[in-house]
Design a protein around this motif. Structure first.
Motif, PDB file in Angstrom:
ATOM      1  N   ALA A  22       0.676  -1.217  -0.080  1.00  0.00           N
ATOM      2  CA  ALA A  22       0.075   0.022  -0.042  1.00  0.00           C
ATOM      3  C   ALA A  22       0.962   1.307  -0.066  1.00  0.00           C
ATOM      4  O   ALA A  22       1.898   1.170   0.547  1.00  0.00           O
ATOM      5  N   SER A  23       0.153   2.286  -0.438  1.00  0.00           N
ATOM      6  CA  SER A  23       0.820   3.632  -0.399  1.00  0.00           C
ATOM      7  C   SER A  23       0.114   4.512   0.247  1.00  0.00           C
ATOM      8  O   SER A  23      -0.880   4.066   1.110  1.00  0.00           O
ATOM      9  N   SER A  25      -2.264   7.116   2.453  1.00  0.00           N
ATOM     10  CA  SER A  25      -3.786   7.274   2.535  1.00  0.00           C
ATOM     11  C   SER A  25      -3.964   8.694   3.219  1.00  0.00           C
ATOM     12  O   SER A  25      -5.282   8.897   3.645  1.00  0.00           O
ATOM     13  N   GLN A  66      -9.381   1.373  -4.268  1.00  0.00           N
ATOM     14  CA  GLN A  66      -8.288   1.662  -3.086  1.00  0.00           C
ATOM     15  C   GLN A  66      -7.654   0.451  -2.397  1.00  0.00           C
ATOM     16  O   GLN A  66      -6.797   0.710  -2.199  1.00  0.00           O
ATOM     17  N   VAL A  70      -4.807   0.848  -4.060  1.00  0.00           N
ATOM     18  CA  VAL A  70      -4.534   1.967  -2.919  1.00  0.00           C
ATOM     19  C   VAL A  70      -4.316   3.199  -3.943  1.00  0.00           C
ATOM     20  O   VAL A  70      -3.425   3.798  -4.082  1.00  0.00           O
ATOM     21  N   ARG A  73      -6.560   8.859  -2.066  1.00  0.00           N
ATOM     22  CA  ARG A  73      -6.440   9.170  -0.558  1.00  0.00           C
ATOM     23  C   ARG A  73      -7.695   9.231   0.098  1.00  0.00           C
ATOM     24  O   ARG A  73      -8.440   9.933  -0.331  1.00  0.00           O
ATOM     25  N   TRP A 142      -2.414  -2.743   4.069  1.00  0.00           N
ATOM     26  CA  TRP A 142      -1.456  -1.911   4.908  1.00  0.00           C
ATOM     27  C   TRP A 142      -1.268  -0.557   3.981  1.00  0.00           C
ATOM     28  O   TRP A 142      -1.361  -0.825   2.648  1.00  0.00           O
ATOM     29  N   PHE A 143      -0.921   0.298   4.633  1.00  0.00           N
ATOM     30  CA  PHE A 143      -0.638   1.766   4.097  1.00  0.00           C
ATOM     31  C   PHE A 143       0.588   2.104   4.777  1.00  0.00           C
ATOM     32  O   PHE A 143       0.875   2.049   5.982  1.00  0.00           O
TER      33      PHE A 143
END
Length: 276
Positions: A22-23, A25, A66, A70, A73, A142-143
Motif C-alpha cells: 500500500a501507498s 492514505s 483503493q 490503493v 487518498r 496496509w498503508f
C-alpha cells in the motif's frame, strides 16, 4: 460420491489482497499543488509536515480499487457511517539500516515489515485462527506514508481489515470489527463450482451455490504437479464432505488447487468445496 477436480485459472481478487503493498492514505501534500513562486529566507522557511499519525479504531470508506491498488487518498470517517475498512493496528517502520542509512518507505524491507505484521495480527483481531481465516473473505491491507511525509519524519504503517463481498465489491462493516471473524457474512462461498466458467468467489451473505469448508496444506518450496496436489487433497476433502452430507454414500465435493501465481503470493494450501 461425486468428485470434481478444479484448478482456478486466475488469481481471485479476494485472495490477492493479502499480497498488495500500500501507498499513502493521508490527504495530499499541499506543497504538491501549483502555487506562485516565492523566495524565502531560511528564517521564513516552513518546516516539512509529517502529517497526522493513524489511530487504531478509525474507519475508512475505501472502494475496492483503493483497497487493492490503493489509488487515491481517503480520510477517516465516523464508524457509525457506512464504511468498508477499519484500522486494527498501527506500527512504526524500521527505516534505519544496520549500516546507518535510511530505507525508503516503499522499499521491499519496509513493505515486508508492514505486510507480515498486518497479516499475522489479523486473525487475533477477528478472534479466529489463521486456518479459519482462510475460509473467510476478510483480508489485511496496509498503508505507509508518502515519500514526502516520510522525509519529514513520518514512519508509521497502518493495518486495515477489509472483506470482499464479491467481484470488485467490499462488504460494509459494523462499528467494531474486533471479534467479527465468526460472522456468517464473512464466510467464503461461490456462485458455481471452482474451475467452471461461472465460478465467482462471494460472501456467503450473497446468492451462492457452493461453500468452502476446509483447507489442505501443501508442503514444499515449489508448487507440486497438479496431480500430486489433487491426490493429497482427495482424502481430507472427501472426509469433510462425507461428514456434512445427509447420506454418507451420496455426496459431491470439489477441490481447488492454487495457481502458480497464488502459490508465489503465499497461498500454500488448497480449498475443499461442497454444494451449498
Amino acid at each position: 460420491m461425486t468428485r470434481l477436480r478444479a484448478r482456478a485459472a486466475t488469481v481471485v481478487a479476494a485472495l490477492i489482497l493479502t499480497g498488495c503493498s500500500a501507498s499513502p492514505s493521508e490527504p495530499a501534500d499541499p506543497s504538491a499543488s501549483p502555487s506562485p513562486s516565492v523566495t524565502e529566507t531560511p528564517s521564513e522557511a516552513v518546516p516539512p509536515d509529517p502529517g497526522p499519525t493513524p489511530r487504531v479504531g478509525e474507519c475508512h470508506a475505501l472502494t475496492f480499487r483503493q483497497a487493492v491498488a490503493v489509488v487515491g487518498r481517503t480520510e477517516a470517517v465516523a464508524c457509525r457511517r457506512k464504511h468498508t475498512a477499519q484500522t486494527y493496528f498501527v506500527g512504526r517502520l524500521r527505516l534505519e539500516t544496520p549500516a546507518g542509512s535510511t530505507r525508503r518507505v516503499d522499499s521491499d524491507a519496509a513493505q515486508r515489515q508492514a505486510r507480515t505484521t498486518c497479516q499475522s495480527r489479523l486473525p487475533r483481531h477477528l478472534g479466529i485462527t489463521p486456518r479459519e481465516l482462510r475460509l473467510t473473505m476478510a483480508q489485511a491491507v496496509w498503508f505507509t506514508p508518502s515519500a514526502t511525509r516520510a522525509e519529514a519524519g513520518a514512519d508509521w504503517f497502518r493495518c486495515d481489515v477489509v472483506a470482499v463481498a464479491g467481484p470488485r465489491a467490499l462488504l460494509p462493516q459494523p462499528r467494531r470489527t474486533k471479534g467479527w471473524g465468526d460472522a456468517p457474512v464473512l464466510a467464503m462461498c461461490a456462485t458455481a463450482a471452482p474451475g467452471s466458467q461461472a465460478f465467482r468467489r462471494v460472501s456467503c451473505g450473497a446468492q451462492h451455490a457452493w461453500a468452502a469448508v476446509a483447507t489442505v496444506d501443501i508442503p514444499g518450496r515449489r508448487l507440486p504437479p497438479q496431480a500430486a496436489v489433487a491426490d493429497r487433497m482427495e482424502a481430507p476433502c472427501g472426509d469433510v464432505a462425507r461428514a456434512r452430507a445427509d447420506d454418507p454414500l451420496d455426496f459431491t465435493w470439489t477441490q481447488e488447487i492454487p495457481t502458480g501465481e497464488q502459490w508465489d503470493a503465499g497461498q500454500r494450501y488448497g480449498i475443499c468445496w461442497v454444494p451449498a
